[in-house]
Write a protein that holds these residues in place. Structure first.
Motif, PDB file in Angstrom:
ATOM      1  N   GLU A  28       3.053   5.890  -2.942  1.00  0.00           N
ATOM      2  CA  GLU A  28       4.273   6.530  -3.410  1.00  0.00           C
ATOM      3  C   GLU A  28       3.491   7.407  -4.636  1.00  0.00           C
ATOM      4  O   GLU A  28       4.485   8.205  -5.428  1.00  0.00           O
ATOM      5  N   ARG A  67       0.785  -1.509   0.247  1.00  0.00           N
ATOM      6  CA  ARG A  67      -0.346  -0.101   0.016  1.00  0.00           C
ATOM      7  C   ARG A  67       0.137   1.342  -0.105  1.00  0.00           C
ATOM      8  O   ARG A  67       0.898   1.914  -0.566  1.00  0.00           O
ATOM      9  N   GLU A  68       1.808   1.341   0.753  1.00  0.00           N
ATOM     10  CA  GLU A  68       2.833   2.746   0.883  1.00  0.00           C
ATOM     11  C   GLU A  68       3.451   2.462  -0.643  1.00  0.00           C
ATOM     12  O   GLU A  68       3.690   3.597  -0.839  1.00  0.00           O
ATOM     13  N   ARG A  69       4.227   1.650  -0.867  1.00  0.00           N
ATOM     14  CA  ARG A  69       4.279   2.316  -2.124  1.00  0.00           C
ATOM     15  C   ARG A  69       3.483   2.132  -3.378  1.00  0.00           C
ATOM     16  O   ARG A  69       4.151   3.225  -4.283  1.00  0.00           O
TER      17      ARG A  69
END
Length: 110
Positions: free
Chosen positions: A46, A41-43
């Motif tokens: 970003e 999810r973070e990737r």
């Protein structure tokens, strides 16, 4: 009396424990989900941020600042190189004078 006593009816203690157990299970599931899918999810967030263009006024501000820095940097680069050369020379003279004073002290002590 009967040697076996009947268990007390479920009271507020049992209810609060089962509610606490349900709450803990939900927290465990959330943490497992975060561990399994958090980095992905973070990737994705970003990548989405990088794909999204900033507002037009910000683009204009960035272009104006870049143009200003490019024009300014030509003259400043020459000045900076001159200042670094001068500072390097002063540093070399400082080191040499420190060594000379150290050598003089050494010779005087002997």
């Amino acid at each position: 009396m009967d040697s076996r006593q009947s268990s007390p009816p479920p009271g507020p203690d049992v209810d609060s424990l089962s509610a606490r157990e349900i709450e803990l299970r939900k927290q465990i599931e959330q943490l497992q989900d975060f561990v399994e899918h958090g980095p992905e999810r973070e990737r994705e967030a970003e990548e989405e941020r990088l794909r999204t263009l900033p507002p037009p006024t910000e683009i204009q501000d960035r272009l104006r600042e870049k143009k200003f820095m490019d024009q300014l940097s030509r003259g400043e680069l020459k000045n900076e190189m001159r200042n670094q050369t001068k500072s390097g020379l002063l540093l070399l003279l400082l080191i040499l004078s420190t060594l000379a004073i150290g050598w003089w002290i050494y010779q005087t002590v002997q």
